[in-house]
Structure formats: structure tokens, C-alpha cells
Design a protein around this motif. Structure first.
Motif: not given
Length: 116
Positions: A50-52, A56
Motif C-alpha cells: 500500500e502506497s498511502n 497502510r
């Protein structure tokens, strides 16, 4: 019988009122939310991350429940702020929720497809 002040209002098939538009956009919010959550967890399942950072953290600490709580919080903020807008502009609230979630789901699908 007098017809003064009375008029017939015809709705054309393409005649969308602000209320109709807002209802449609709330349905899009639900679909976008589901698409984002499902594609996120599919991506996580195949090894993506997850990049957020907020999402995350929610996922790492509480799993699916954390992700749904985060989405629910965003919807709650939108619902609290909605009455502050005039009726004609209230559709901006669901649009502001749906568009980023749809974009995230599309990006998730693209990323998943590029890995598989």
C-alpha cells in the motif's frame, strides 16, 4: 377554476436535477469504495504494498476493518460537511470521495495486471 400560478413541470429523460446527480454520485461512491478496497487487498495478497501511509497504517494495525474504518471516516466527514453547501453544490461531496477512490482502483488494477 383558475390556472394562475400553476404550471406543469415536465422532466425530460436527460433532465438531471442536483438531487438526482447527488444520488447517482453516492452510488458511485459505494462502487468506488468497494473497487478500491477489493483491488487493494488483491494487490496485497499478491505481494504489492500500500502506497498511502494512512491506509497502510490502518491495514497493518487492523486489517480490513481498519481500511473500512478509514473509508467510513472519510464518508462521515463528507456527510457532516454536506449540509454546509447549498443544495445545487452538494454533489461535490460524493464526487470528491468517488473520484480519488476510482482513480486508486484503476491504478490498482493496472499495477496488478503489470505484475501478473
Amino acid at each position: 377554476m383558475s390556472s394562475e400560478g400553476a404550471f406543469l413541470r415536465h422532466r425530460l429523460p436527460g433532465d438531471v436535477t442536483p438531487v438526482d446527480l447527488e444520488r447517482l454520485l453516492w452510488a458511485v461512491v459505494i462502487l468506488a469504495l468497494l473497487a478500491d478496497v477489493v483491488t487493494t487487498f488483491v494487490g496485497l495478497h499478491i505481494g504489492l504494498s500500500e502506497s498511502n501511509p494512512a491506509a497502510r497504517g490502518a491495514i497493518e494495525s487492523h486489517g480490513l476493518g481498519g481500511m473500512l474504518a478509514l473509508k467510513g471516516f472519510a464518508i462521515g466527514v463528507g456527510l457532516v460537511c454536506r449540509p454546509l453547501l447549498e443544495r445545487e453544490y452538494r454533489a461535490i461531496v460524493p464526487a470528491g470521495l468517488a473520484l480519488p477512490w476510482l482513480a486508486a482502483a484503476v491504478l490498482n488494477v493496472y499495477t496488478i495486471a503489470s505484475v501478473l
